[in-house]
Design a protein around this motif. Sequence first.
Motif, PDB file in Angstrom:
ATOM      1  N   ASP A 101       0.827  -1.212   0.000  1.00 11.21           N
ATOM      2  CA  ASP A 101       0.000   0.000   0.000  1.00 11.21           C
ATOM      3  C   ASP A 101       0.856   1.255   0.000  1.00 11.21           C
ATOM      4  O   ASP A 101       0.396   2.331  -0.374  1.00 11.21           O
ATOM      5  CB  ASP A 101      -0.958   0.010   1.197  1.00 11.21           C
ATOM      6  CG  ASP A 101      -0.250  -0.069   2.528  1.00 11.21           C
ATOM      7  OD1 ASP A 101       0.837  -0.679   2.606  1.00 11.21           O
ATOM      8  OD2 ASP A 101      -0.785   0.475   3.518  1.00 11.21           O
ATOM      9  N   LYS A 102       2.121   1.108   0.397  1.00  6.43           N
ATOM     10  CA  LYS A 102       3.053   2.237   0.398  1.00  6.43           C
ATOM     11  C   LYS A 102       4.027   2.161  -0.792  1.00  6.43           C
ATOM     12  O   LYS A 102       4.249   3.161  -1.465  1.00  6.43           O
ATOM     13  CB  LYS A 102       3.844   2.274   1.704  1.00  6.43           C
ATOM     14  CG  LYS A 102       2.999   2.455   2.953  1.00  6.43           C
ATOM     15  CD  LYS A 102       2.351   3.811   3.014  1.00  6.43           C
ATOM     16  CE  LYS A 102       1.733   4.089   4.393  1.00  6.43           C
ATOM     17  NZ  LYS A 102       0.695   3.100   4.765  1.00  6.43           N
ATOM     18  N   GLY A 387     -13.793   1.239   0.791  1.00 10.87           N
ATOM     19  CA  GLY A 387     -13.109   2.329   1.472  1.00 10.87           C
ATOM     20  C   GLY A 387     -11.895   1.795   2.213  1.00 10.87           C
ATOM     21  O   GLY A 387     -11.083   1.069   1.662  1.00 10.87           O
ATOM     22  N   SER A 388     -11.791   2.113   3.487  1.00  7.57           N
ATOM     23  CA  SER A 388     -10.665   1.607   4.282  1.00  7.57           C
ATOM     24  C   SER A 388     -10.939   0.218   4.846  1.00  7.57           C
ATOM     25  O   SER A 388     -10.046  -0.421   5.400  1.00  7.57           O
ATOM     26  CB  SER A 388     -10.359   2.573   5.436  1.00  7.57           C
ATOM     27  OG  SER A 388     -11.453   2.645   6.335  1.00  7.57           O
ATOM     28  N   PHE A 401     -16.332 -11.667   7.211  1.00  5.77           N
ATOM     29  CA  PHE A 401     -15.479 -11.010   8.195  1.00  5.77           C
ATOM     30  C   PHE A 401     -15.044  -9.659   7.641  1.00  5.77           C
ATOM     31  O   PHE A 401     -14.625  -9.547   6.480  1.00  5.77           O
ATOM     32  CB  PHE A 401     -14.259 -11.875   8.496  1.00  5.77           C
ATOM     33  CG  PHE A 401     -13.256 -11.239   9.425  1.00  5.77           C
ATOM     34  CD1 PHE A 401     -13.617 -10.899  10.719  1.00  5.77           C
ATOM     35  CD2 PHE A 401     -11.961 -10.995   9.005  1.00  5.77           C
ATOM     36  CE1 PHE A 401     -12.699 -10.315  11.585  1.00  5.77           C
ATOM     37  CE2 PHE A 401     -11.034 -10.423   9.851  1.00  5.77           C
ATOM     38  CZ  PHE A 401     -11.412 -10.079  11.150  1.00  5.77           C
ATOM     39  N   THR A 402     -15.155  -8.610   8.441  1.00  6.30           N
ATOM     40  CA  THR A 402     -14.801  -7.261   8.013  1.00  6.30           C
ATOM     41  C   THR A 402     -13.799  -6.654   8.993  1.00  6.30           C
ATOM     42  O   THR A 402     -13.937  -6.817  10.206  1.00  6.30           O
ATOM     43  CB  THR A 402     -16.052  -6.363   7.938  1.00  6.30           C
ATOM     44  OG1 THR A 402     -16.977  -6.923   6.986  1.00  6.30           O
ATOM     45  CG2 THR A 402     -15.697  -4.948   7.500  1.00  6.30           C
ATOM     46  N   ALA A 445      -2.733  -6.938   8.186  1.00  8.11           N
ATOM     47  CA  ALA A 445      -1.884  -5.906   7.585  1.00  8.11           C
ATOM     48  C   ALA A 445      -1.521  -6.259   6.151  1.00  8.11           C
ATOM     49  O   ALA A 445      -1.552  -5.407   5.250  1.00  8.11           O
ATOM     50  CB  ALA A 445      -0.618  -5.707   8.418  1.00  8.11           C
ATOM     51  N   ARG A 446      -1.176  -7.496   5.909  1.00 10.02           N
ATOM     52  CA  ARG A 446      -0.744  -7.890   4.563  1.00 10.02           C
ATOM     53  C   ARG A 446      -1.903  -7.851   3.576  1.00 10.02           C
ATOM     54  O   ARG A 446      -1.751  -7.411   2.430  1.00 10.02           O
ATOM     55  CB  ARG A 446      -0.107  -9.275   4.598  1.00 10.02           C
ATOM     56  CG  ARG A 446       1.203  -9.315   5.393  1.00 10.02           C
ATOM     57  CD  ARG A 446       2.038 -10.531   5.061  1.00 10.02           C
ATOM     58  NE  ARG A 446       1.384 -11.774   5.452  1.00 10.02           N
ATOM     59  CZ  ARG A 446       1.555 -12.930   4.830  1.00 10.02           C
ATOM     60  NH1 ARG A 446       2.339 -13.000   3.763  1.00 10.02           N
ATOM     61  NH2 ARG A 446       0.945 -14.020   5.260  1.00 10.02           N
ATOM     62  N   LEU A 447      -3.068  -8.322   4.015  1.00 12.54           N
ATOM     63  CA  LEU A 447      -4.220  -8.329   3.120  1.00 12.54           C
ATOM     64  C   LEU A 447      -4.735  -6.916   2.875  1.00 12.54           C
ATOM     65  O   LEU A 447      -5.070  -6.542   1.741  1.00 12.54           O
ATOM     66  CB  LEU A 447      -5.316  -9.210   3.720  1.00 12.54           C
ATOM     67  CG  LEU A 447      -6.526  -9.518   2.832  1.00 12.54           C
ATOM     68  CD1 LEU A 447      -6.089 -10.095   1.493  1.00 12.54           C
ATOM     69  CD2 LEU A 447      -7.457 -10.494   3.552  1.00 12.54           C
ATOM     70  N   HIS A 448      -4.788  -6.107   3.929  1.00  9.89           N
ATOM     71  CA  HIS A 448      -5.236  -4.726   3.782  1.00  9.89           C
ATOM     72  C   HIS A 448      -4.310  -3.961   2.834  1.00  9.89           C
ATOM     73  O   HIS A 448      -4.765  -3.186   1.978  1.00  9.89           O
ATOM     74  CB  HIS A 448      -5.281  -4.033   5.151  1.00  9.89           C
ATOM     75  CG  HIS A 448      -5.916  -2.678   5.114  1.00  9.89           C
ATOM     76  ND1 HIS A 448      -5.213  -1.538   4.783  1.00  9.89           N
ATOM     77  CD2 HIS A 448      -7.196  -2.275   5.348  1.00  9.89           C
ATOM     78  CE1 HIS A 448      -6.014  -0.496   4.821  1.00  9.89           C
ATOM     79  NE2 HIS A 448      -7.225  -0.907   5.160  1.00  9.89           N
ATOM     80  N   SER A 449      -3.009  -4.173   2.958  1.00  6.88           N
ATOM     81  CA  SER A 449      -2.062  -3.459   2.104  1.00  6.88           C
ATOM     82  C   SER A 449      -2.239  -3.852   0.645  1.00  6.88           C
ATOM     83  O   SER A 449      -2.197  -2.999  -0.253  1.00  6.88           O
ATOM     84  CB  SER A 449      -0.619  -3.728   2.548  1.00  6.88           C
ATOM     85  OG  SER A 449      -0.221  -5.047   2.238  1.00  6.88           O
TER      86      SER A 449
END
Length: 523
Positions: A101-102, A387-388, A401-402, A445-449
């Motif tokens: 994500d970065k 969104g986020s 799951f959210t 963290a890995r999936l969100h990124s």
Amino acid sequence: MVYLMIVIIVVVMIIILIKTAVKPNRQSLDQTEMTQTGKPVILLIVDSLMNEPLQQAVKKDRAPALQFLMEHGRLYPDVVSSYPTMSVTIDSTLLTGTYSDKHRVPGLVWYDENEKRLVNYGSAREEVFKLGVKQVAEDNLYKLNHKHLNRDVKTIHETLADAGQQSASINALVYRGNEKKTLHIPEVAAKLKLAPETLHIKTPALFSYGMLSQFSPKNDQHIGPFEKFGFNDAFSAQELKHLIQNDKLPAFTIAYFPELDQEVHKNGPKEHIDAIAKTDKQVQEVLNTYESWDEALNSAIWIVMGDSGQAEVGNDKNQSLIRLKDMLDDYNIYKVTEQVKKDDQIVLGHNERMAFIYILDEAIRQEEVVKKLQKDERIGFLAWKDGSSVHVAANGHKEIFTFRPDGPYRDSYGQTWTIKGDPSVLDMTVHGVVIEYKTYPDALARLHSSLHSHSGTYIIADAKPGFEFQGEGTPIHLGGAAHGALHEQDTIVPVIVTGTDTKPRHMRIVDLYAWMIDLTKNR
């Protein structure tokens, strides 16, 4: 994961270059002045090195160099990789200390919404030819480091250069630095209009990249077409030896050893002790550059690491290979041999055991695609963003799951989250406000990124061990192994460290960056 230069250079030029002299681009070290003091840091990346086979190789006395480093240092057997577990994304994480994500390199294959095309840094021969060799070559040789890798994050080479420290990169896929350099592409490639005659790139002070840029004249024997034009273990070892022998080791050196990965893909995650032994011989070659192995330890801080694991893939092509195109045949699926058309509704970006499913048609809801795919027991989970927030669904689970960053729940890495629904979808347990990861390390963290790594409306499909996604011309590994997924088998790697008692804040590849920077400061 070492399809990149093999596909781009070997497949395209092997027939021609086999009949002609290979002319290396050699650079002299005479003008390079080393101003660093103290012990240099040497990082060896062994592609697809996993702990259990490493332990077996040591037990059978097949890996004396790695055993020596383990016995005189520390072994961290369960370091978490990034996601997807593909080399370009992992290397970007390693060199920037950020997730995708970065750093903005989403995977080996992904869809660029702005350019309306599939980006491929070099997967399998068939897929590369279908997409166009020139485009893949440009993405691999130039855009990966100079367009796609986010300029707002600094690589370790850039950070060290800003601090007055020099660094070296040997055969690493991600290498961006502060020094301007010109790569001279083999003449035949330019004549065939497969690549420009020259590429203007930015590298660390010392840069080696197969036959395109090398230090050692002895490496001419390792740059032929059958040696993958220098993208092999012997080339990397010889380049590193050349720096040591000429007293040119900078503060930090990264050297990439690619060959083990190919054997694991072919023979599976367990049956490759011979391949580890072969890589170990090259590490021995490097250590033998010193008067003794003890002297090698006294002269440098050594780090040896894998980048990803691999999970088994079954033998049954009908069962072991997941064909998303067939499962989504109600939609118009983009064909990789063509330009993206107005009536294309879905684009598939296959990363072996993980896939991006891009929805181009605004009339198609992500949930309807998820429901179709959720019926398949071979898919471990499906995830999409809102969104986020990230939603995750899985076969056998009625509840979604959210999660999203920040909130009352905390994981073992000190990250906080807001969660809702069934955490067992990602094989997580929650005790009070504490999140515990199991099958999917650092899953949130890995999936969100990954779902916030680039623009577009897309779903992530992640396969269970034993299975792999197959598309048009994509690599398949029946009876062997593959990676890309979030699963621990794809994710966990060993790291061997000698010469320091310090360690990263957490046992994740994303945390190695800050630690390695500190090592160069505290030498």
